[in-house]
Structure formats: C-alpha cells, structure tokens
Scaffold this motif. Structure first.
Motif, PDB file in Angstrom:
ATOM      1  N   ASP A  72       0.847  -1.059   0.078  1.00 34.01           N
ATOM      2  CA  ASP A  72       0.014   0.060  -0.032  1.00 34.01           C
ATOM      3  C   ASP A  72       0.937   1.208  -0.133  1.00 34.01           C
ATOM      4  O   ASP A  72       0.442   2.316  -0.254  1.00 34.01           O
ATOM      5  N   VAL A  73       2.172   0.916   0.244  1.00 30.44           N
ATOM      6  CA  VAL A  73       3.189   2.334   0.353  1.00 30.44           C
ATOM      7  C   VAL A  73       4.436   1.918  -0.099  1.00 30.44           C
ATOM      8  O   VAL A  73       4.976   0.917  -0.137  1.00 30.44           O
ATOM      9  N   TRP A  86       4.657   6.894  -1.811  1.00 34.23           N
ATOM     10  CA  TRP A  86       3.649   6.835  -2.714  1.00 34.23           C
ATOM     11  C   TRP A  86       2.432   6.068  -1.648  1.00 34.23           C
ATOM     12  O   TRP A  86       2.852   4.829  -1.164  1.00 34.23           O
ATOM     13  N   VAL A  87       1.309   6.632  -1.673  1.00 39.72           N
ATOM     14  CA  VAL A  87       0.109   5.882  -0.815  1.00 39.72           C
ATOM     15  C   VAL A  87      -0.786   5.516  -1.942  1.00 39.72           C
ATOM     16  O   VAL A  87      -1.238   5.991  -2.894  1.00 39.72           O
ATOM     17  N   ASP A  88      -1.188   3.952  -2.051  1.00 40.93           N
ATOM     18  CA  ASP A  88      -1.895   3.487  -3.064  1.00 40.93           C
ATOM     19  C   ASP A  88      -3.448   3.541  -2.552  1.00 40.93           C
ATOM     20  O   ASP A  88      -3.756   2.852  -1.587  1.00 40.93           O
ATOM     21  N   ASP A  89      -4.290   4.183  -3.189  1.00 48.79           N
ATOM     22  CA  ASP A  89      -5.350   4.590  -2.736  1.00 48.79           C
ATOM     23  C   ASP A  89      -6.740   3.733  -3.289  1.00 48.79           C
ATOM     24  O   ASP A  89      -7.766   3.657  -3.240  1.00 48.79           O
ATOM     25  N   ASP A 105      -3.632   7.669  -6.818  1.00 52.80           N
ATOM     26  CA  ASP A 105      -2.681   7.678  -5.758  1.00 52.80           C
ATOM     27  C   ASP A 105      -2.335   8.925  -5.227  1.00 52.80           C
ATOM     28  O   ASP A 105      -2.649   9.848  -5.724  1.00 52.80           O
ATOM     29  N   ASP A 126      -2.206  14.527  -4.802  1.00 48.80           N
ATOM     30  CA  ASP A 126      -3.223  13.540  -4.702  1.00 48.80           C
ATOM     31  C   ASP A 126      -4.098  13.393  -5.817  1.00 48.80           C
ATOM     32  O   ASP A 126      -4.619  14.672  -5.988  1.00 48.80           O
ATOM     33  N   ALA A 311      -3.425   4.967   6.026  1.00 50.32           N
ATOM     34  CA  ALA A 311      -2.447   6.181   5.685  1.00 50.32           C
ATOM     35  C   ALA A 311      -2.602   7.230   6.328  1.00 50.32           C
ATOM     36  O   ALA A 311      -1.658   8.207   6.196  1.00 50.32           O
TER      37      ALA A 311
END
Length: 593
Positions: A72-73, A86-89, A105, A126, A311
């Motif tokens: 996820d990160v 990077w945060v995977d949304d 993301d 974002d 996150a």
C-alpha cells in the motif's frame, strides 16, 4: 623469424592485456554509473515534467499497511536523495513497483528531508479517479511552509483541480525545486496549469492546518468555460469566499471560511478571437462585490475521494484525506446563484480598450481612485499591481443601483455600466505599456498618458459628462455635457443575468457593426466638406470584428476633430453645435446633405 614471432606474440599479449584492462575499467565505470546515475532531466535548462525516479539499482521499501497481501506504500527517493512516499488509494499496487500511479494514488515529498512525508515543508499531490477509468478526475495539492507563521497567508497552498474536459492536465510542478508553478506558460498565454477549455479549481494560499473547513475554499471555485469546444476558454467566472483570520492561539484554525461568496467576477472574450498563440484574450470583466451569496447548500459528493484510512498516520493534517464531498457552486449553477441569490453592494466594469491583456482569469480591474497617479500601490486607477497601467477603461457603481446592467451609449457607441457614478479611460492607443498577463514583469510604467473621464452628472444611472486630458498634463482641458446639447443620455438597458456566451458575442458584434457603420457616415460627412481622408487610410481598413470596434471608434474621433477644425476656421458656431450633436448623439446624418 623467432624474434619476429616473439614480437608478434608479445604484441598480441599486450593487446589482450590492454583490452582486458579497458574492459575492466569500462565495466567498472558502467557499474559505478549504474550505482550513482540519476534521472537525466535534473536541473537542466528545459522543463522538468515529471518526478525524477530513484537512482538505478535503488530498491524502494514497500509496506502492506492493511495486511491484505499487497503493498500500500512505497518509500523511495527522488533527486538529491529527497524522500518520497507513494500511498496506494485504489489497491492496485504490486510488489516490485517503483512508483505509484497518477490517477488514484497520493505522492508525498519530504522536501526538507526531516524524515516525515506529510508535514511542515512538504508537498503532497493526490489524484482521484471517481469513475474508475484509470484517468484522474480530480487532483488536490497540499503545500506546507517550512515553519508556521503568525500570518498564515500566503504560506502554503490548498488546491483542488477538476478535469471537466478530460484532457488529464492538472497543476504544474517544477520538479527541479518541487514548487507549484501554475503561472508558468508557453508563448503569450498557454499556461501550464489547465486554465484552458472546460475546467475549474478551488484554491487558497494557506496550509490546510490553518483552515476551519476543508470542504470549502477561498477561490471557490474558479470556473473556465469553452462554449465553442475549441479547447480554449472564452469565459471565466471567479467566486471568492474571503476568509476571516484570527490570531495564533485564539482559535484552533486561524483561517475561517464562512460559506458565503462576497466577491465575484466574469471575464469574457467578447469577440471570440482567442486562438493558439493567443490563448487568452478577455475583453470585458464585470465584478459584483460586498454583500453575501450563501452557497452552503451546494454540496458535491465524490465516490473515490476518501484516501486509504490506514495511511492517515502519515499526514500532519489528514482531514482533507477523509473528505467525501466538497461545497462550492458548480459550473451549471454558479451564474444563476450570482444573479438570483447574491445580495451585492457594488458593481465594477473594466474594458480592455487596447486589447493587450492575456491574463487567464479576466481583464484586471481598475480602482475608483486618482485618474492621474500611476504605479502599483500609488493610489491611482492602476493601484492593483495586476492592472494595466494604461489602456483600460473602468467604471464603478458603488451602491449597486444599476444591478449589474449594461448599455450601449450614444456618445461613443460602447458598452457602459448602468448605475456607474463615474468611469475613466487611460488611453494607450498602441498597447505600449502592458502586452502580457502580469504587469510585474514590466520595466516601467507610463509617465504620461491621455485620460478620458466619464461622470453621471444628473445621477440617473447613465454617464452624461465627458472630460478630456489628451495632452497628458493631468488637467482636463475640455468637457462635454450631453444635456447642454439636448441629447438624452438614457439608453436601452441590457440585462446580462440570463446571458449565455453567445449573447455576449452577439452584443459585441452589434456594437462593433454599429461603430463601423457610424464611422462610414462620418466619412461621408467629411467627404461632403471636401476633407482629405487619405491621412486615415490605416483606420479605414478593417480585417476583423475587433478592427470594426477599434477603428470605428477612432475613425469617428479623428474625423470629428478635423470637421471641428474646419468649422472653427470658418467661425461657424452653428455648425460646431450641430457637429457635437452629430458626434455625441451618434447621428452623423445631421451633417450629410
């Protein structure tokens, strides 16, 4: 022979040894380059259009925050060893990925290298894909200053960009310094941020942690319209919810938005002559000010707006990541709300008479101040640093008595603001002193210019007194009063509250055609007196609607002065009065036999 063979053997051995050494050196060199090489476009004198990826062979750290088996990160670095996260949304990140996606993301950049990614000094971008087509529909920027300031403005940015026309153009970041450069441009006015076409954004120049309500914004919104679908903007509407600031420590949030618009503007390309290379060419701006337009019921929900909850820990202010809706007047209802719900106290008009403004949002407004003082902050018409120092015409209705209505006057055939107490035009006939989108790049302001002032002397809402300072000595040497010429100043009112863009262009065409038709009558009047018109050959050639507007005005003006001089030489006072009635009453037929 043996010596020759030995020598030949020795030469081959030497070549082999040198080759091996060179191979080793080159191999070591490539290995060294592989370890230290960075992205090619770093600090070059060309645009940096993307986040520089990590050096070759760098292994980012991937983390499974929600324990579902996929990452996820991504913790990585960009140029100069600046940390990025990077945060995977949208839950599509894979083990081995080097970066996230730019449609759903979130990218956090640790600009100050303090080991935190969503805190002071950092930049966060974002992307939100609301319809799951793997193209972003929204982009939010959270830009944080290095330290907290007692006055939060203008330290930071909080900005939402909405991609209405699906061209995938959002904010522009200079990746050499990780700064927002929304105002950079190609050529005259091809701006890097998506101001062109059908688009909109919400923005404020403060950090999110100072704001009381992140569903709202200061420019809430800025809307761009492309009614002819040419990819360019013909109309822009700006609605402003002016924040009220409190002192540090008084309240949790220093910057307070009320949910009420107290300032709006409409910028219009009246003759629709924008084109690639002349991307923005607004001619007229109208602004309503004071009062209130309550928009708190204009709620818009978005399907995929909420970021990955796990996150939230990375953000010093995760509130904007937790949003599922924004509150703003949208493009379909903004103008209806302005005209039918807004309660306004003032109206302001400006017209770009020298046609040299290429700003993205409007022709910048003049202030109702000293007609002759010039310079940013000097207390004149151009007190606003974004205004043209000369060349524009401003008019002010300080009590909103005219309700924002317009009219085409008899005395000059041009658009004026009904209810305006007075107006002023600084003449820059050849567009010498602006020619751009931002005045701060000018080397100098004009020291001398011609000025025309307009006054509603009888206070009936229509301008009826015109004063002239054409020699630039800051003294009005001539004036004309319509009532003394028995010319009625009242005109047909134009209600723009229901106007579509085509109504504005039709109004401009009507105005330009009438100005040019009147100019042809002025030519006939001058010809009937035997005057030499070859002096004005340039003005008598028109190639566009803009030419009919501009040349139509100036040709009448010059011929009026020449005919005036003709009658003065003959000492014909009666004809001089008749000439004034013909010119200021748009009735040249009075002089044509």
């Amino acid at each position: 022979m043996s010596k020759f063979l030995n020598a030949k053997f020795s030469y081959k051995v030497l070549v082999l040894i040198v080759g091996l050494l060179l191979t080793g050196m080159i191999g070591n060199s490539f290995a060294q380059d592989s370890k230290s090489s960075t992205y090619w476009n770093v600090r070059l004198n060309i645009n940096a259009l993307r986040l520089p990826p990590p050096p070759a062979n760098y292994k980012p750290a991937l983390v499974d925050l929600d324990h579902d088996g996929d990452p996820d990160v991504i913790r990585s670095v960009t140029r100069d060893s600046i940390g990025v996260m990077w945060v995977d949304d949208n839950d599509d990140m894979k083990w081995g990925d080097l970066e996230g996606d730019t449609y759903s993301d979130c990218l956090l950049i640790d600009r100050n290298r303090d080991g935190r990614y969503g805190a002071m000094g950092d930049l966060i971008i974002d992307w939100v894909d609301n319809d799951n087509d793997k193209k972003a529909d929204m982009q939010v920027i959270a830009d944080y200053p290095l330290v907290k300031n007692d006055n939060p403005w203008p330290y930071g940015h909080y900005m939402w960009v909405m991609d209405i026309d699906k061209d995938n153009i959002f904010n522009y970041i200079d990746w050499n310094n990780f700064e927002i450069k929304a105002w950079d441009k190609n050529g005259i006015s091809d701006f890097m941020l998506d101001y062109s076409g059908n688009t909109e954004f919400m923005k404020i120049h403060v950090a999110t942690y100072t704001l009381n309500n992140l569903k709202m914004n200061w420019e809430n919104p800025f809307i761009f319209y492309d009614p002819d679908n040419d990819g360019l903007s013909e109309m822009a509407v700006r609605l402003v919810d002016s924040p009220k600031n409190s002192k540090p420590g008084q309240d949790t949030y220093q910057t307070k938005l009320s949910g009420n618009i107290d300032w709006m503007s409409i910028g219009i390309d009246m003759d629709n002559d924008n084109a690639p290379g002349n991307d923005f060419d607004y001619d007229l701006s109208i602004s309503f000010r004071g009062g209130l337009l309550d928009y708190r019921d204009q709620i818009h929900s978005f399907k995929n707006m909420r970021g990955l909850p796990e996150a939230d820990q990375f953000f010093m202010d995760p509130r904007w990541r937790q949003l599922t809706e924004l509150v703003y007047p949208d493009r379909d209802h903004a103008l209806d709300l302005v005209f039918n719900r807004g309660k306004w106290k003032q109206a302001v008009l400006v017209y770009d008479e020298d046609d040299d403004c290429n700003r993205w949002e409007r022709v910048e407004f003049y202030d109702p101040s000293d007609p002759f003082k010039v310079g940013t902050g000097k207390g004149g018409l151009d007190n606003n640093g974004q205004a043209d120092p000369a060349g524009d015409r401003g008019e002010w209705d300080k009590d909103f008595s005219g309700s924002g209505k317009l009219y085409l006057s008899k005395f000059d055939g041009r658009i004026h603001l009904y209810g305006a107490e007075w107006g002023c035009w600084r003449i820059d006939q050849n567009a010498t002193f602006y020619q751009g989108w931002d005045r701060k790049w000018l080397a100098k302001d004009p020291s001398k210019f011609a000025t025309v002032k307009y006054v509603d002397d009888d206070q009936n809402g229509f301008l009826d007194k015109i004063l002239y300072d054409l020699d630039g000595d800051k003294v009005f040497e001539d004036s004309v009063e319509l009532k003394k010429l028995d010319i009625k100043d009242d005109c047909e009112l134009i209600d723009i509250s229901k106007f579509k863009y085509q109504d504005y262009t039709a109004l401009h065409k009507r105005m330009a055609d009438q100005l040019w038709a009147n100019a042809q009558l002025a030519v006939k009047a001058a010809q009937s007196l035997g005057l030499n018109l070859s002096w004005y050959a340039k003005l008598m050639q028109v190639r566009s609607e803009k030419d009919r507007y501009t040349n139509g005005y100036w040709l009448q003006f010059y011929l009026y002065q020449d005919i005036k001089n003709y009658y003065m030489q003959k000492n014909d006072l009666g004809k001089l009065v008749q000439l004034k009635k013909a010119y200021y009453g748009s009735n040249w037929k009075l002089l044509i036999k």
